[in-house]
Design an enzyme around this catalytic site. Structure first.
Site, short mmCIF file in Angstrom:
data_model
loop_
_atom_site.label_atom_id
_atom_site.label_comp_id
_atom_site.label_asym_id
_atom_site.label_seq_id
_atom_site.Cartn_x
_atom_site.Cartn_y
_atom_site.Cartn_z
N LYS A 226 0.85 -1.20 0.00
CA LYS A 226 0.00 0.00 0.00
C LYS A 226 0.88 1.24 0.00
CE LYS A 226 -4.06 -1.74 2.52
NZ LYS A 226 -5.02 -1.56 1.43
N ARG B 264 -10.43 -11.46 1.72
CA ARG B 264 -11.21 -12.56 1.16
C ARG B 264 -10.45 -13.88 1.22
NH1 ARG B 264 -11.57 -9.26 -4.41
NH2 ARG B 264 -11.27 -7.57 -2.92
N1 BES Z 1 -8.32 -3.71 4.22
C1 BES Z 1 -8.39 -3.31 2.86
C2 BES Z 1 -9.68 -2.55 2.53
C3 BES Z 1 -9.74 -1.12 3.03
C4 BES Z 1 -9.06 -0.12 2.37
C5 BES Z 1 -10.53 -0.81 4.10
C6 BES Z 1 -9.16 1.18 2.81
C7 BES Z 1 -10.65 0.51 4.53
C8 BES Z 1 -9.96 1.49 3.89
C9 BES Z 1 -8.37 -4.53 1.95
O1 BES Z 1 -7.59 -5.59 2.40
C10 BES Z 1 -7.80 -4.09 0.65
O2 BES Z 1 -6.66 -3.72 0.63
N2 BES Z 1 -8.62 -4.13 -0.41
C11 BES Z 1 -8.19 -3.70 -1.69
C12 BES Z 1 -8.71 -4.69 -2.70
C13 BES Z 1 -8.20 -4.46 -4.08
C14 BES Z 1 -6.74 -4.78 -4.14
C15 BES Z 1 -8.97 -5.31 -5.03
C16 BES Z 1 -8.78 -2.32 -1.92
O3 BES Z 1 -9.93 -2.08 -1.56
O4 BES Z 1 -8.05 -1.46 -2.44
MN MN Z 2 -5.57 -5.37 1.78
#
Ligand code: BES
Ligand code: MN
Ligand code: ZN
Length: 498
Positions: free
Chosen positions: A281, A355
């Site tokens: 990230k 997931r």
């Molecule tokens: N924990 C995150 C989702 C999230 C992001 C929650 C920002 C709250 C605020 C999750 O694990 C994630 O990183 N999801 C990705 C999925 C994508 C790579 C398909 C996302 O939402 O960017």
């Molecule tokens: Mn994630």
């Protein structure tokens, strides 16, 4: 905190440090405010009609009003008298509780639950009030060098008629239990990720089981998780030196008659820190990914309330917990893994890890032959874009389950919004090399995440709550909210009526 009702008719002789009464935006007074105004010879009406703007959420303290025994009368705005709702009263109680916490009030009394409120029973109003007052007493103080002063509020009383009081009492007890569950979820969310590890969550489940005799905790370690063939969960865990934990916390009701119905299973995402893994990230606000275990925190908080109330229904919480970090041992984009269900998954983005841990927990849930499974997860940024910080996202193809959860959401003042989950979206998960990919591209990102989970839920009724936008607040108010504990417990209460 003590929660009680009072039915004394002589409101102006009530001894309390803060007495809440309602005022409408046209300057009219609630019945209770009117009675006090008569005792105070018009002093309340005078203020209500001049300097007080009676919008929901506004409050004005009147200190030592003549003719009234309470230390203060707190005017609470109720907006338009034609539009009085349970939501308005929740806003007013939130403002009242915040005032009491701020002002160092120890004993508080509210007359607001006595108001006639269309569509809400007195028990609902009392439950929400008690929950909000408990939550207002929360102060995070675990990691400061100097202890923070605790909130002084120790007693909250609802002033009602005799018949209303009888209805309010069970609501108050439920609200107190829900408030304590909310505060547990907030604490777990707020704790830093170097303290709140998978091991810490496991210990929390064990501590709950020690505290409540209806609860039994089981924490599976790496070896046992391997023996179950949870290849998907383990693929996320392997990038971290923190050992994973697979937590099962089970409530078996004290009443034997209540043990007959099939259990309801709650599954919570327990990523105690989500750096994204190799699909790292960006840096800004990455600290907020300590909140990526808020799904887990909410199901543990709900279990605390379930046990506190000894709910007459079997409820089982399942929490897969690990960190998602980049390292030489970490999962890579392109890797293909085999889930506990036997289905294979091509990992195209290691940041779609929630997931990957949930799918094995959903397969594990089959063994309980559940009446329904609800999973709760901070699953997608896309859900935050769709619904903001107001509604949690609800995904299910089960109409009856959707109706029950949305009704519970409304009753608990814990908003949720139904999102689409048609089979037409499943195509986006197609992989050339495995049964499915772990991402479906940018369009409808929260729905394709739910589609992924749905492939592991064929054996029971299932719903998914995406709480990415509602589990915590950002900015100056940064902190966990404890949502959706109120929704979950309300749903479980509804499923526990004999
Ligand atoms: N924990 C995150 C989702 C999230 C992001 C929650 C920002 C709250 C605020 C999750 O694990 C994630 O990183 N999801 C990705 C999925 C994508 C790579 C398909 C996302 O939402 O960017
Ligand atoms: Mn994630
Ligand atoms: Zn995550």
């Amino acid at each position: 905190m003590e929660f009680s009702t009072s039915t004394t008719t002589i409101l102006h002789t009530l001894k309390t440090q803060a007495l809440a009464v309602g005022v409408f935006k046209d300057g009219s007074l609630s019945h209770a405010a009117d009675l006090l105004d008569q005792a105070a010879q018009g002093a309340i009406r005078a203020v209500a009609q001049t300097e007080f703007e009676a919008a929901p959420g506004n409050c004005l303290p009147l200190h030592a009003p003549a003719g009234i025994t309470a230390d203060r009368v707190i005017l609470l705005g109720l907006g338009d008298p034609e539009k009085l709702s349970a939501t308005t009263l929740a806003q007013a109680h939130q403002a009242f509780a915040a005032y009491c916490a701020r002002a160092g009030v120890a004993t508080a009394t509210s007359t607001l639950c006595g108001l006639d409120c269309p569509g809400a029973a007195v028990a609902d109003l009392a439950r929400t009030a008690a929950r909000l007052v408990s939550a207002a007493a929360y102060r995070y103080d675990r990691t400061f060098s100097q202890a923070k002063p605790a909130v002084k509020l120790r007693s909250f009383t609802l002033h009602l008629s005799r018949s209303q009081a009888a209805q309010a009492k069970p609501g108050l007890a439920q609200g107190a239990a829900i408030g304590a569950g909310v505060n547990l979820a907030r604490l777990l969310g707020d704790l830093p990720p170097n303290v709140c590890t998978p091991t810490y969550l496991g210990q929390t489940a064990r501590d709950l089981a020690k505290q409540y005799k209806t609860l039994k905790a089981e924490v599976l370690d790496q070896k046992k998780i391997e023996a179950l063939n949870m290849g998907s969960f383990l693929s996320v865990a392997k990038g971290s030196v923190q050992p994973p934990a697979f937590i099962v916390l089970r409530h078996t009701p004290g009443q034997t008659a209540a043990r007959k119905a099939a259990p309801i299973v709650l599954v919570g995402k327990g990523i105690t820190f989500d750096a994204g893994g190799i699909s790292l990230k960006p840096g800004p606000a990455m600290d907020e990914m300590k909140f990526d275990m808020c799904g887990a925190a909410s199901v543990l908080g709900a279990m605390r309330a379930v046990a506190e109330l000894d709910l007459p229904r079997e409820v089982i919480a399942i929490v897969p917990s690990c960190e998602n970090l980049p390292s030489g041992a970490a999962l890579k984009p392109g890797d293909i893994i085999t889930s506990m269900s036997g289905q294979t998954i091509e990992v195209l983005n290691t940041d779609a890890e929630g997931r990957l841990i949930l799918c094995d927990a959903l397969t594990y849930a089959e063994r309980f032959k559940p009446a329904a499974v609800i999973d709760v997860a901070t699953l997608t940024g896309a859900c935050v874009i769709a619904l903001g910080h107001v509604n949690s996202g609800l995904f299910t193809q089960d109409e009856a389950l959707a109706a029950d959860l949305l009704a519970a959401s409304r009753q608990a003042q814990d908003p949720a919004w139904r999102m689409p989950l048609e089979d037409a979206y499943q195509d986006q998960l197609k992989s050339n090399f495995a049964d499915m990919a772990n991402i479906g591209g940018r369009p409808a990102g929260s729905t394709t995440a739910a589609c992924f989970l749905s492939r592991f839920t064929g054996k029971y009724r299932w719903a998914h709550l995406d709480i990415a936008g509602t589990a915590w607040l950002e900015g100056k108010q940064k902190g966990a909210t404890g949502r959706p504990v109120p929704l979950l417990v309300q749903y479980l209460l509804g499923q526990s009526q004999a």
